[in-house]
Design a protein around this motif. Structure first.
Motif, mmCIF file in Angstrom:
data_model
loop_
_atom_site.group_PDB
_atom_site.id
_atom_site.type_symbol
_atom_site.label_atom_id
_atom_site.label_comp_id
_atom_site.label_asym_id
_atom_site.label_seq_id
_atom_site.Cartn_x
_atom_site.Cartn_y
_atom_site.Cartn_z
ATOM 1 N N SER A 2 43.215 18.910 42.629
ATOM 2 C CA SER A 2 41.923 20.122 42.304
ATOM 3 C C SER A 2 41.856 20.167 40.636
ATOM 4 O O SER A 2 42.875 20.567 40.269
ATOM 5 N N ASP A 3 40.690 20.361 40.235
ATOM 6 C CA ASP A 3 40.543 20.718 38.653
ATOM 7 C C ASP A 3 40.227 22.121 38.534
ATOM 8 O O ASP A 3 40.429 22.763 37.431
ATOM 9 N N THR A 4 40.178 22.726 39.688
ATOM 10 C CA THR A 4 39.833 24.297 39.633
ATOM 11 C C THR A 4 40.961 24.965 39.558
ATOM 12 O O THR A 4 41.877 24.767 40.476
ATOM 13 N N LYS A 5 41.355 26.117 38.902
ATOM 14 C CA LYS A 5 42.346 26.843 38.762
ATOM 15 C C LYS A 5 42.223 27.824 39.842
ATOM 16 O O LYS A 5 41.336 28.600 39.968
ATOM 17 N N LYS A 6 43.271 28.171 40.635
ATOM 18 C CA LYS A 6 43.377 28.866 41.832
ATOM 19 C C LYS A 6 43.650 30.320 41.124
ATOM 20 O O LYS A 6 44.765 30.516 40.348
ATOM 21 N N ASN A 7 43.201 31.431 41.980
ATOM 22 C CA ASN A 7 43.665 32.754 41.493
ATOM 23 C C ASN A 7 44.115 33.585 42.811
ATOM 24 O O ASN A 7 43.516 33.292 43.995
ATOM 25 N N ILE A 8 45.269 33.993 42.708
ATOM 26 C CA ILE A 8 46.017 34.784 43.871
ATOM 27 C C ILE A 8 45.034 35.692 44.565
ATOM 28 O O ILE A 8 45.195 35.822 45.747
ATOM 29 N N ILE A 9 44.284 36.417 43.700
ATOM 30 C CA ILE A 9 43.737 37.628 44.121
ATOM 31 C C ILE A 9 42.479 37.035 45.271
ATOM 32 O O ILE A 9 41.893 37.763 46.238
ATOM 33 N N ASN A 10 41.959 35.773 45.072
ATOM 34 C CA ASN A 10 40.903 35.145 45.939
ATOM 35 C C ASN A 10 41.401 34.228 46.961
ATOM 36 O O ASN A 10 40.747 33.658 47.914
ATOM 37 N N TRP A 11 42.789 34.227 46.990
ATOM 38 C CA TRP A 11 43.657 33.354 48.054
ATOM 39 C C TRP A 11 43.403 34.041 49.184
ATOM 40 O O TRP A 11 43.173 35.194 49.323
ATOM 41 N N GLN A 12 43.432 33.212 50.494
ATOM 42 C CA GLN A 12 43.087 33.669 51.804
ATOM 43 C C GLN A 12 44.111 34.472 52.320
ATOM 44 O O GLN A 12 43.905 35.310 53.227
ATOM 45 N N TRP A 13 45.316 34.540 51.651
ATOM 46 C CA TRP A 13 46.419 35.159 52.131
ATOM 47 C C TRP A 13 46.712 36.369 51.176
ATOM 48 O O TRP A 13 47.639 37.232 51.430
ATOM 49 N N HIS A 14 45.884 36.895 50.413
ATOM 50 C CA HIS A 14 46.167 37.833 49.239
ATOM 51 C C HIS A 14 46.396 39.208 50.064
ATOM 52 O O HIS A 14 46.967 40.202 49.066
#
Length: 99
Positions: A2-14
């Motif tokens: 993926s080219d999109t940077k992931k953010n832990i705050i938006n992660w499903q297990w946050h």
């Protein structure tokens, strides 16, 4: 990948502290380049570890580590190849988690 940077705050297990703690440890321990380990190439985004070692590093029980790893596998955040002594964990889309 993926080219999109992931953010832990938006992660499903946050919202589950053990999941966040474990995943952050996996990200920190994952290789940043390839290396050889016991005749195998461990690639970028992979690590060799065990549930006992992860429990020791995180302070999370081995049973909870097992549950968290299963959840991470079920949501395709990681893949895991296990032996009787250790596991090779691959973080899926590793580069999208790195800033």
């Amino acid at each position: 990948m993926s080219d999109t940077k992931k953010n832990i705050i938006n992660w499903q297990w946050h919202d589950i502290p053990e999941m966040v703690s474990l995943f952050v440890h996996l990200l920190a321990l994952a290789q940043h380049g390839n290396y050889k380990w016991r005749g195998r190439v461990i690639k970028r985004g992979q690590l060799v570890t065990s549930r006992a070692r992860l429990a020791e590093l995180t302070g999370i029980s081995a049973q909870t580590i097992r549950t968290c790893l299963a959840r991470l596998e079920s949501t395709n955040d990681i893949t895991k190849q296990s032996t009787n002594r250790n596991s090779i964990i691959t973080i899926c889309d590793f580069d999208s988690w790195r800033s």
